[in-house]
Design an enzyme around this catalytic site. Structure first.
Site, mmCIF file in Angstrom:
data_model
loop_
_atom_site.group_PDB
_atom_site.id
_atom_site.type_symbol
_atom_site.label_atom_id
_atom_site.label_comp_id
_atom_site.label_asym_id
_atom_site.label_seq_id
_atom_site.Cartn_x
_atom_site.Cartn_y
_atom_site.Cartn_z
ATOM 1 N N LYS A 1 -14.855 -4.315 48.535
ATOM 2 C CA LYS A 1 -13.584 -3.601 48.320
ATOM 3 C C LYS A 1 -13.225 -3.726 46.844
ATOM 4 C CE LYS A 1 -10.852 -5.295 51.823
ATOM 5 N NZ LYS A 1 -9.630 -5.485 52.614
ATOM 6 N N ASP B 1 -13.480 -9.199 48.282
ATOM 7 C CA ASP B 1 -12.159 -8.585 48.174
ATOM 8 C C ASP B 1 -11.625 -8.858 46.765
ATOM 9 O OD1 ASP B 1 -9.820 -7.344 49.060
ATOM 10 O OD2 ASP B 1 -9.024 -9.156 49.958
#
Ligand code: 5GP
Length: 179
Positions: free
Chosen positions: A130, A102
């Site tokens: 992501k 992330d």
């Protein structure tokens, strides 16, 4: 549980196929080498369990648990080791297995920490990436799926320790957060 999912992002079949592909790639890339697979608790457990059975060379695996502090606006990137390896890494090619990258802060810490122990090589495989949320310059060497900036659960990923046992990756309904 299922009724709390607004959308299945990656279904079981797609996961299985992609994990098999990554396993084949790793088999080819690490053939003839001493491979040590390091899973990061708890999210990476289902991915690791499926992935190692698709890697057709001898390997060892071990786990680390880390807790990250303040990945919010004032994040320092501080990470604490809750469980360290049982094994040493000096004679091994190390592959870190993560559920999702992330901000990248957890992986940056882990990579630097493990590099100081002088493995023969050090690479990262993540099921999900992501990239939109990245705060530090780190990218996985192997990635299952690049996903949009949505909070996902299932196949190891949790919300409040739940949903890890869903066999697919899905997006939670907002009402679950709002409760
Ligand atoms: P990073 O240090 O890269 O910001 O955070 C990585 C960790 O944050 C992951 O191992 C995971 O525990 C958590 N995380 C980040 N995004 C998500 C998400 O969409 N869903 C879930 N369940 N956890 C996430």
């Amino acid at each position: 549980m299922e009724e709390m999912i607004s959308k299945v992002l990656i279904d079981q079949d797609t996961l299985k196929k992609r994990v098999a592909e990554i396993g084949e790639q790793l088999t080819n890339d690490y053939r003839g080498k001493e491979l040590l697979v390091i899973g990061i608790f708890k999210g990476a457990v289902p991915f690791l369990a499926d992935l190692i059975r698709e890697i057709k060379i001898p390997l060892r695996y071990d786990f680390m648990a880390v807790s990250s502090y303040g990945s919010g606006a004032v994040s320092s990137g501080a990470v604490r080791i809750l469980k360290d390896l049982d094994t040493t890494v000096e004679d091994s090619h190390v592959l870190i297995v993560e559920d999702i990258v992330d901000t990248g802060l957890t992986l940056k810490y882990l990579k630097e920490n493990l590099a100081r122990r002088h493995p023969l090589s050090l690479k990262i495989v993540t099921l999900l990436d992501k990239p939109d949320r990245r705060k530090v310059d780190i990218s996985p060497d192997y990635n299952g799926f690049t996903i949009p900036n949505e909070f996902v659960v299932g196949y190891g990923l949790d919300y409040d320790e739940k949903f890890r046992n869903l066999p697919y990756v899905g997006i939670l309904k907002p009402e679950v957060y709002e409760k």
